[in-house]
Design an enzyme around this catalytic site. Structure first.
Site, mmCIF file in Angstrom:
data_model
loop_
_atom_site.group_PDB
_atom_site.id
_atom_site.type_symbol
_atom_site.label_atom_id
_atom_site.label_comp_id
_atom_site.label_asym_id
_atom_site.label_seq_id
_atom_site.Cartn_x
_atom_site.Cartn_y
_atom_site.Cartn_z
ATOM 1 N N SER A 262 0.851 -1.376 -0.137
ATOM 2 C CA SER A 262 0.007 0.182 -0.011
ATOM 3 C C SER A 262 0.875 1.170 0.108
ATOM 4 O O SER A 262 1.907 1.113 0.137
ATOM 5 C CB SER A 262 -0.784 0.083 1.113
ATOM 6 O OG SER A 262 -0.006 0.336 2.607
ATOM 7 N N LYS A 263 0.276 2.435 -0.371
ATOM 8 C CA LYS A 263 0.954 3.663 -0.309
ATOM 9 C C LYS A 263 1.599 4.101 1.261
ATOM 10 O O LYS A 263 2.570 4.488 1.251
ATOM 11 C CB LYS A 263 -0.004 4.796 -0.676
ATOM 12 C CG LYS A 263 0.654 6.115 -0.961
ATOM 13 C CD LYS A 263 -0.335 7.095 -1.314
ATOM 14 C CE LYS A 263 -0.041 8.471 -1.052
ATOM 15 N NZ LYS A 263 1.042 8.678 -0.115
ATOM 16 N N ARG A 264 0.687 3.654 2.187
ATOM 17 C CA ARG A 264 1.313 3.751 3.577
ATOM 18 C C ARG A 264 2.674 2.995 3.747
ATOM 19 O O ARG A 264 3.619 3.685 4.628
ATOM 20 C CB ARG A 264 0.339 2.944 4.462
ATOM 21 C CG ARG A 264 -0.906 3.474 4.489
ATOM 22 C CD ARG A 264 -1.342 4.603 5.569
ATOM 23 N NE ARG A 264 -1.244 4.090 6.980
ATOM 24 C CZ ARG A 264 -2.068 3.254 7.482
ATOM 25 N NH1 ARG A 264 -3.090 2.848 6.810
ATOM 26 N NH2 ARG A 264 -2.015 2.928 8.685
#
Ligand code: GLU
Length: 505
Positions: A262-264
């Protein structure tokens, strides 16, 4: 049967920046198309107007331009199967929706969101399907006149696909083999919404793949659950003959731990998940991109190609053309691929080495100039030659190389303590005289003379070289001393030596 012409498509929805997994999907489609002499289509799936983000389409095109992934037809590329933007194909979809309605393979449903919510309250795990559809407000339970009247009155409706229970759907996947699903578990998916006069993803996707003569659907694993429905749609239209073959690519997984990338993860560990920097038009939030982080497009392509596929050999470095030759969709793994971003950095390092000194110098020269240094391209190239094997990114060069262009502004304290002995000043004074007498200041001209002097004097070579380096570089690390002095020239070398003696004593 004659081999079908290979036609594949990359069909993003313009809902924001293109995720790096989407880039890999496009890359695999590109490789597959090229190696089969086929065509790659760029289609924009923008039937969900709520999720449309301005600028996303342009962003996606720019990303592929940068990466060198070329499309043969589609939005902005032209072709004979257009328009390639789904929002411009309303009438086409309408025809096919009507075809299903007339054949009794779909039906009109008027249930409002409130009514559906109430049903969900009433029935546990409610699903709109053969078991429940006869309790709902739709064209199967209402008289035709009533249905027509409601539509005439402008009541909103959806068209649902009528899925027959008790059947089995087979999805023949080039990576996963045969996937079988019972139709009983599927719900009557919405194919069309009157509210925006647009089909949903499923219908538009199938109609377009058929009309655009798509031969293979290569896409991310997240679409695998939709595949049985898609097969049923092909059946309902009687298009089974021309049904594309499927290949669902493995997920990209977090670099560490479980779950999908994920972008996280990127934010937390400091790597981009987008090809180019992206500014969210709503929030103004900026997300980093591979391009802006100093990656070479070839390195990104090479890195992504090996995430979920391997050539079955030890080879890791591939040009795009070599990938076209080596790629084999059936060798893709079913298991998710860990997103090893450090491997991505390694690839970039390899491409720094692979490129010529001149090429790297051209990229580094503006950085040198920005630091207020007036150096020729030849000088920058010499420095690159000495230093490029130490970096993964061109942007890392300046910090390592600035001493070639500017005298040190200070001397690293720890190194001074360790390397500048009480006799170092005296030795450096002598060394400066030895150097001053050397006519030929090339590496070959200096090295034997200095070495002979060290030996004649019985000095320790380490003492000399460490102090010498500290004087010229300001720290304890760097390339070979004579590489440095030959680059600096006699005057600058002596100037720095004298300065160090003056400051360090
Ligand atoms: N529009 C879908 C996406 O955003 C396409 C999925 C497919 O390739 O069928 O990925």
């Amino acid at each position: 049967m004659a081999e079908r012409k290979v036609r594949v498509r990359f069909a993003p929805s313009p809902t924001g920046a293109l995720h790096i997994g989407g880039v890999r999907t496009a890359l695999y489609n590109y490789l597959f198309a090229r190696q089969h002499g086929g065509e790659l289509i760029f289609r924009i799936e923008d039937t969900d107007s709520n999720r449309f983000v301005p600028g996303a389409e342009e962003y996606i095109l720019e990303a592929f331009e940068w990466l060198g992934i070329k499309f043969d037809e589609g939005v902005s590329f032209g072709g004979n199967y257009g328009p390639y933007r789904q929002s411009e194909r309303r009438d086409i979809y309408k025809t096919y929706v009507n075809q299903l309605l007339e054949a009794d393979k779909a039906y009109i449903a008027f249930d409002t969101p409130e009514e559906l919510a109430a049903k969900r309250e009433e029935i546990k795990n409610f699903q709109y399907d053969a078991r429940t559809r006869m309790q709902m407000r739709n064209s199967l339970t209402m008289a035709k006149e009533e249905v027509d009247k409601l539509i005439e009155d402008g009541e909103q409706y959806v068209v649902r696909f009528k899925i027959n229970p008790g059947e089995e759907v087979r999805v023949d996947d080039m990576i996963r083999g045969e996937v079988r699903v019972k139709t009983d578990i599927l719900d009557d998916k919405v194919l069309y919404k009157s509210a925006d006069e647009l089909p949903t993803y499923h219908l538009a996707n199938i109609v377009d793949d058929h009309l655009m003569e798509v031969s293979h659907v290569i896409r991310g694993e997240e679409w695998l659950p939709s595949a049985p429905l898609h097969v049923l749609l092909y059946r309902a239209f009687d298009w089974e003959e021309s049904m594309p073959r499927f290949a669902h690519l493995p997920l990209l997984l977090k670099p560490e731990g479980k779950g999908k990338l994920s972008k996280r993860d990127g934010d937390r560990l400091g790597f981009p998940v987008f090809p180019l920097q992206w500014k969210d038009p709503k929030t103004g939030e900026i997300s980093s991109g591979y391009r802006e982080s100093g990656y070479f497009p070839e390195a990104v392509v090479n890195f992504l190609a090996l995430l979920g596929w391997n050539p079955g050999t030890e080879q890791e470095l591939f040009t795009l053309d070599e990938l076209v030759a080596a790629f084999d969709i059936t060798r893709c793994s079913k298991a998710g691929a860990k997103f090893d971003y450090q491997k991505g950095m390694w690839f970039n390092h390899e491409y720094v080495l692979k490129k010529s000194d001149e090429e790297i110098a051209k990229l580094f020269a503006p950085i040198v100039a920005n630091n207020g240094v007036d150096a020729s391209l030849t000088e920058v190239t010499q420095v690159v030659h000495l230093m490029k094997d130490r970096v993964s990114f061109v942007t890392e060069l300046w910090d390592l190389c600035s001493f070639f262009f500017m005298p040190p502004t200070g001397y690293d304290e720890k190194t001074v303590k360790k390397r500048w002995k009480e006799y170092s000043g005296q030795q450096m004074q002598e060394l400066s005289q030895v150097l001053a007498d050397i006519e030929d200041f090339s590496i070959e001209g200096q090295e034997p003379v200095v070495m002979k002097w060290v030996e004649d004097k019985g000095y320790k070579l380490g003492d000399i070289m460490n102090a010498f380096r500290l004087a010229l570089v300001g720290i304890g690390k760097g390339p070979g001393m004579f590489d440095i002095t030959a680059f600096l020239g006699k005057d600058e070398t002596l100037r720095r030596l004298h300065k160090a003696i003056e400051v360090l004593g």
